[in-house]
Design a protein around this motif. Sequence first.
Motif, PDB file in Angstrom:
ATOM      1  N   GLY A 438       0.820  -1.211   0.000  1.00 36.31           N
ATOM      2  CA  GLY A 438       0.000   0.000   0.000  1.00 36.31           C
ATOM      3  C   GLY A 438       0.853   1.259   0.000  1.00 36.31           C
ATOM      4  N   TRP A 439       1.902   1.277   0.842  1.00 39.01           N
ATOM      5  CA  TRP A 439       2.803   2.438   0.872  1.00 39.01           C
ATOM      6  C   TRP A 439       3.506   2.628  -0.469  1.00 39.01           C
ATOM      7  N   LEU A 440       3.976   1.529  -1.042  1.00 38.08           N
ATOM      8  CA  LEU A 440       4.693   1.608  -2.313  1.00 38.08           C
ATOM      9  C   LEU A 440       3.760   2.078  -3.435  1.00 38.08           C
ATOM     10  N   ASN A 441       2.537   1.565  -3.464  1.00 42.56           N
ATOM     11  CA  ASN A 441       1.572   1.988  -4.484  1.00 42.56           C
ATOM     12  C   ASN A 441       1.261   3.476  -4.377  1.00 42.56           C
ATOM     13  N   GLU A 442       1.047   3.956  -3.152  1.00 45.07           N
ATOM     14  CA  GLU A 442       0.724   5.363  -2.952  1.00 45.07           C
ATOM     15  C   GLU A 442       1.901   6.253  -3.334  1.00 45.07           C
ATOM     16  N   ALA A 443       3.106   5.853  -2.949  1.00 42.72           N
ATOM     17  CA  ALA A 443       4.286   6.642  -3.297  1.00 42.72           C
ATOM     18  C   ALA A 443       4.489   6.699  -4.807  1.00 42.72           C
ATOM     19  N   CYS A 444       4.318   5.567  -5.471  1.00 40.04           N
ATOM     20  CA  CYS A 444       4.476   5.527  -6.932  1.00 40.04           C
ATOM     21  C   CYS A 444       3.428   6.397  -7.615  1.00 40.04           C
ATOM     22  N   LYS A 445       2.206   6.404  -7.082  1.00 35.66           N
ATOM     23  CA  LYS A 445       1.146   7.221  -7.646  1.00 35.66           C
ATOM     24  C   LYS A 445       1.515   8.692  -7.585  1.00 35.66           C
ATOM     25  N   ARG A 446       2.121   9.117  -6.492  1.00 41.73           N
ATOM     26  CA  ARG A 446       2.504  10.520  -6.341  1.00 41.73           C
ATOM     27  C   ARG A 446       3.582  10.924  -7.342  1.00 41.73           C
ATOM     28  N   PHE A 447       4.430   9.982  -7.721  1.00 37.64           N
ATOM     29  CA  PHE A 447       5.512  10.288  -8.658  1.00 37.64           C
ATOM     30  C   PHE A 447       5.154   9.927 -10.100  1.00 37.64           C
ATOM     31  N   GLY A 448       3.932   9.481 -10.334  1.00 39.63           N
ATOM     32  CA  GLY A 448       3.530   9.129 -11.690  1.00 39.63           C
ATOM     33  C   GLY A 448       4.189   7.869 -12.202  1.00 39.63           C
ATOM     34  N   ILE A 449       4.482   6.945 -11.316  1.00 37.29           N
ATOM     35  CA  ILE A 449       5.155   5.707 -11.693  1.00 37.29           C
ATOM     36  C   ILE A 449       4.130   4.578 -11.789  1.00 37.29           C
ATOM     37  N   VAL A 450       4.225   3.797 -12.843  1.00 26.89           N
ATOM     38  CA  VAL A 450       3.346   2.649 -13.021  1.00 26.89           C
ATOM     39  C   VAL A 450       3.848   1.485 -12.178  1.00 26.89           C
ATOM     40  N   VAL A 451       2.945   0.844 -11.447  1.00 24.22           N
ATOM     41  CA  VAL A 451       3.304  -0.318 -10.630  1.00 24.22           C
ATOM     42  C   VAL A 451       2.760  -1.578 -11.301  1.00 24.22           C
TER      43      VAL A 451
END
Length: 572
Positions: A438-451
Motif C-alpha cells: 500500500g505504501w509503495l503503491n501510494e508513493a508511486c502514484k505521487r511520482f507518476g510511476i506505473v506499478v
Amino acid sequence: MRKFLLVLVLLLFSTSFCYQFYFANLHAHTAYSDGVGTPEEAFEHARRYVHVQAITDHAEYFGQKIDGQDKLLLTKAAAKRATTKDFVALWGFEWTGGVGHINVYCTDEWIDRTRSLKELYEWIVKKRVLAQFNHPIATFGTFYDFEYDPKADEFINLIEVGNGSWRGRIISDEMFSNYVLALKKGWHLGATAGQDNHKGGWGSANDARTVILADELGLESILTALMERRTYASEDKSAKLWFSCGQSVMGSIVETSEAVSFEICYEDDEPLERLYLISESGTVTEWTVNSNHFEAIVDVTPPDANEWYFLYAVQKDGDRIVSSPIWVRASKIYPVNVRFSSSPRTLNLSFDLVNFSDAASNVEVKIVVADRTEELRVFLQPKTKVVVNRSYTDLTPGSAEIRIELAGLIGWKGRAEVLRDSILLDVSHENGESRLTGWLNEACKRFGIVVEKNTTYFKKVPKNRLIVLPLPKKESFPETRQLNDFEIENILRHLEAGGRVVLISYDGAVVDESFVKLVKAIDPDLNLSQTEDRIFLEVRGKEMNYYVSDGFIFAKVNSLQDAIELLEELLR
C-alpha cells in the motif's frame, strides 16, 4: 444594448429572412413492422401534434408484401396523401444491424440487415439519400464506435441524442456522450430526438421533438433542412433555440481561420435554468439564466483548424435541449479522433487525417511532441482518411504538449502525461505484505510511476528498469518464500543489462537463505543478516540499514514517508 439584441434575434424568428421553427418526430413504426396501426392512421394522428412526422418501419419486415405491394412504397404513397400545407409526412425505413440501427429517409428502395454496415454505407452514398444514426447506446450498437467514413458522412447527417416514447426524460447521458464521440471521430451530424413509437401515440407519446429550421413547411424545404443538419433535439414541445454564426445557423460549416461570433437566443414559456456552449476542446462558457428569454453574443477564437461548437440547455423543469453543432474550419484537411497512450518515457500518438474535399492532396504534416518535431508528407485521395501512428521514446516524464500542424495551421493541440519509469513489484514469494505494498503503491502514484506486480516468479529476465523485491513475511511458508536458482540467474542478468534491484526489509519480514544467496551473488562483500529485532546489510563488517551500489539498493520501508524518500532517491 441587451434589449436591442433580444428584440433583433426574436424578430428573426418571424421574418422571412430567417428560418421557421417546425416541430417533428422523425422515428416511428406501424404494423408494417413491429408497431401498431397503419401509416395512414399514424399520419392522421400525428398532424394534431407535430408539423412533421416520419414513419420508418423495420426493413426486415418488408420482404412480406401487402396484396403484392411493397410496404415502403405503400408508406410513401400514404405520406404523399397526408402531406398538406400545414403538415409534412416523411417515409423511410430502419436498418437494424447488430452494430447499430440507422433510419434512411424518402427513398423508393430499401436494404435490410442481411447486408453489412459497410454495404449500407455504400448503398446510402450510391443512392445519395438522407440517413440518421438511431439511439446510439451499447444495447443497440454504436457503429463500431462511430468508425469514420468520409463518404457516408455526406449523407448520414443526423443522430438521435434522445429516443423513447415514454413520458419524461429521453435524452440520455449515454446517447449524449456518444453524440460527442461521433463528432470527435469526424462525423458532421445534427442532433435529433425521436419518439420511436411502437404503440401508437405518434407525435403525442411525450413532449420530445426534433425541431427543424426550414424556409417553409414543404417536403423539399424540410428535407433540405435535415440534410443541412438545421435541427436541435428537445424534451420540450415548444422551446425555440437559436444558434448562429453570422448568416450560418446550427448545422453549418463555417470556412474561416479568424475569430467568430456566435449569436444565441432562447424563448419558451418554461424558464431556462442553465445553458452551456460546448466545443470539441470542452465547455467554452456557461450561463445561469432563470428566465423565459435569453440572448447572448459570444466571441470565440478556435484553438485549431477544425473545431465544433453546440449548445446544451436545461430548463427549470429539467427538460433538456441539445443543438446541432456549428463547425468552424480553416481547412478541408484536418485531423480527428486524436488518441494517445503513455508508457514510461514513451508516448504513442495516433490520429485520423481526413480529406473532406473533392480533390486529392499531398499534405505536409508537422507533429510536435514535447521537444520533438517530426515532419511527414501524407497523400490523401478525395473524401478519404488515413490513419497516422507515431511513437516517441525517451521523453522527459511529466506533462507534454502535443501539436499537429497542417500547412502552418494548428490542426489539433493538447497535452498528455508522460509516465515515469514503471516498477516491477514482486509479490510471488510470500512478500506481498499489505501495508508495505500500500505504501509503495501510494508513493508511486505521487511520482507518476506505473506499478506492475510480479505474481508468477521471475521466469524470465524482467523488462522493467526497476525491480522492487520485498523480503518474505515471518509467517510465510518456507517452501513458497524461496527464490529459485533460475530466478536468481534472471535477476543477475537484469542487473548486468543495466537494470536496478531494490531489496526491501520491513517490520515483520524474515531473511530466507535464498535471499542471502542472491545478495552474495550480486556482491561477495555483502551479507544479509537478521537478529531478533532487526534486518541489516553487512558491508565488509559494517552494519547498514541503507545501501546503494551500482544497480543494487537495500532499504528499510516502515511507512509511507519511507517509501516516498526511497523513490525520491531512486529518481535522482
